[in-house]
Design an enzyme around this catalytic site. Structure first.
Site, short mmCIF file in Angstrom:
data_model
loop_
_atom_site.label_atom_id
_atom_site.label_comp_id
_atom_site.label_asym_id
_atom_site.label_seq_id
_atom_site.Cartn_x
_atom_site.Cartn_y
_atom_site.Cartn_z
N GLY A 40 0.90 -1.29 -0.05
CA GLY A 40 0.14 0.08 0.19
C GLY A 40 0.81 1.48 0.05
N ASP A 43 -8.35 -7.99 0.87
CA ASP A 43 -7.35 -7.46 0.14
C ASP A 43 -6.55 -8.59 -0.47
OD1 ASP A 43 -6.31 -4.96 -1.11
OD2 ASP A 43 -5.16 -4.65 0.58
#
Length: 441
Positions: free
Chosen positions: A161, A273
């Site tokens: 991320g 995710d």
């Protein structure tokens, strides 16, 4: 308390009273002389004659008796006071010990459950942590700083991320990966500590510990020698290290991790995710699922849940209605499977302001057997049995169906892929040594 301790002062008191010698008193008869002595004897004889049943009345000396009682009371009071002080000392020390033990137990429980993470950092003790498989360690910031060479750019091994991942060398025998974040992601940080401290599976990355230092948050994982699947497929090597069977084994490893989360965790867990950057590879290319910051309990559709995920992996029902189930993970797994087949990213930039998803691009060609081989990653093209290729493509097509009910359970996906992976890599496919060696080159 033992009873003999309570009765000790009473016994001492009684013994003192009965053992005390009578003071020597002068005889009345010895102090009298002459006629007085004779008259008294005569009076006594007459009294005995008149009252033969009457005995002599003892003379009690009240002053001496009171003195003995006073001394005994003082001794007993002293003993009782000493016993009371001793018991008070024992009780206070025991209370302090229990309080310290309770505080340590509470801190360990909070670290294990991820409910309330303290900001107190302690020195890392690897041997102690290794003995407690169900808990995670709290790392000292100075230790992480030294192990990463002050978080040098040379030690960056990846990115998760917006968070950088560093290689940490604690000594010549122990390395780890340190993911650095900040307080803005506190909820994700605590969520990841919560899940990974409870989950133990061969295909889920192991959380070794964490550290909180000011506004910074650090998660320490086991080191995965070959980085992420994203790096292997889309980095400088462009998938050259991953042959057909290794790619299938990676898909099976991720499916096993998801099956554990969906079928064996109580309550079931939705990772939320799944993507190639969250699939980590060890030195032997065994795959492990990482990054549980967005994981939730299966079936949650709370309006307060923040819409999260990565574009290209998010299923249509999540975008339109915010619906999250285990089928959401199945969709994302299908996208990862397409990446393994084609070597392409989940989202490709077409023009300056236009992007195309891998699913949109691949779907028309996946169902056409004549076109299917042409869309494969050049690194694996013409290296597999076409029947196996068609089967993997069919699984991928089912996983990325727009309607969640049409997608298979991850258990069914796993059972479809295992027969295509050689026994040597953890599947059930049996190959001759020559064929296996040829496909490994």
């Amino acid at each position: 308390m033992n009873l003999h301790v309570l009765f000790l002062p009473i016994v001492l008191f009684s013994a003192f009273l009965y053992a005390a010698p009578e003071p020597a008193m002068p005889s009345i008869s010895a102090s009298l002389h002459g006629p007085q002595r004779e008259s008294i004897f005569q009076f006594s004889a007459e009294a005995e004659a008149e009252s033969p049943g009457m005995s002599e009345t003892p003379i009690v000396h009240h002053q001496n008796l009171n003195k003995r009682i006073l001394i005994a009371l003082i001794v007993c009071s002293t003993l009782l006071g000493g016993i009371f002080l001793f018991l008070s000392y024992v009780w206070i020390n025991r209370h302090k010990y229990l309080k310290r033990s309770s505080r340590k137990s509470q801190e360990n429980m909070e670290a294990a459950n991820g409910v309330s993470i303290n900001t107190v950092n302690v020195k890392f003790n690897y041997s102690r942590m290794a003995d407690k498989k169900s808990s995670v360690a709290i790392f000292d910031f100075q230790l992480l700083e030294a192990a990463t060479d002050s978080f040098s750019k040379n030690n960056i091994v990846g990115e998760s991320g917006s968070r950088l991942v560093y290689r940490a060398c604690f000594d010549e025998h122990f390395q780890a990966a340190v993911k650095k974040g900040d307080s803005d992601a506190d909820r994700e940080f605590e969520n990841e500590v919560n899940w990974l401290s409870k989950i133990r599976h061969q295909n889920i990355v192991k959380l070794l510990g964490y550290c909180i230092h000011g506004e910074s948050r650090f998660l320490v994982y086991e080191m995965m020698g070959n980085g992420s699947l994203e790096t292997q497929l889309h980095g400088p090597n462009h998938g050259s290290s991953l042959n057909w069977h290794l790619r299938l084994r990676i898909a099976v490893d991720v499916a096993r991790a998801l099956e554990y989360l969906h079928e064996h965790c109580n309550p079931p867990v939705v990772h939320r995710d799944i993507k190639s950057s969250n699939v980590l590879l060890d030195s032997n290319f065994n795959a492990k699922l990482s990054d549980f910051g967005l994981a939730i309990t299966s079936g949650m559709q709370d309006k307060n849940i923040k819409m999260s995920g990565t574009l290209g992996y998010v299923p249509p029902e999540y975008i339109s209605h915010g619906k999250l189930t285990d089928k959401s993970d199945v969709y994302a797994f299908g996208v990862v499977l397409l990446e393994l087949l084609t070597g392409r990213k989940s989202i490709e930039k077409m023009l300056s302001d236009q992007y195309q998803s891998l699913v949109t691009w691949a779907m028309p060609q996946l169902t056409d057997r004549s076109k299917l081989p042409s869309i494969l990653d050049p690194e694996i093209r013409d290296t597999m049995d076409l029947k196996h290729l068609y089967q993997v493509a069919a699984v991928a097509v089912l996983c990325v169906q727009p309607e969640p009910s049409y997608r298979p359970l991850i258990t069914d996906v796993l059972h479809s892929l295992i027969p295509l992976v050689p026994v040597e890599l953890g599947g059930s496919l049996r190959l001759t040594e020559s064929v296996f060696a040829e496909n490994s080159n």
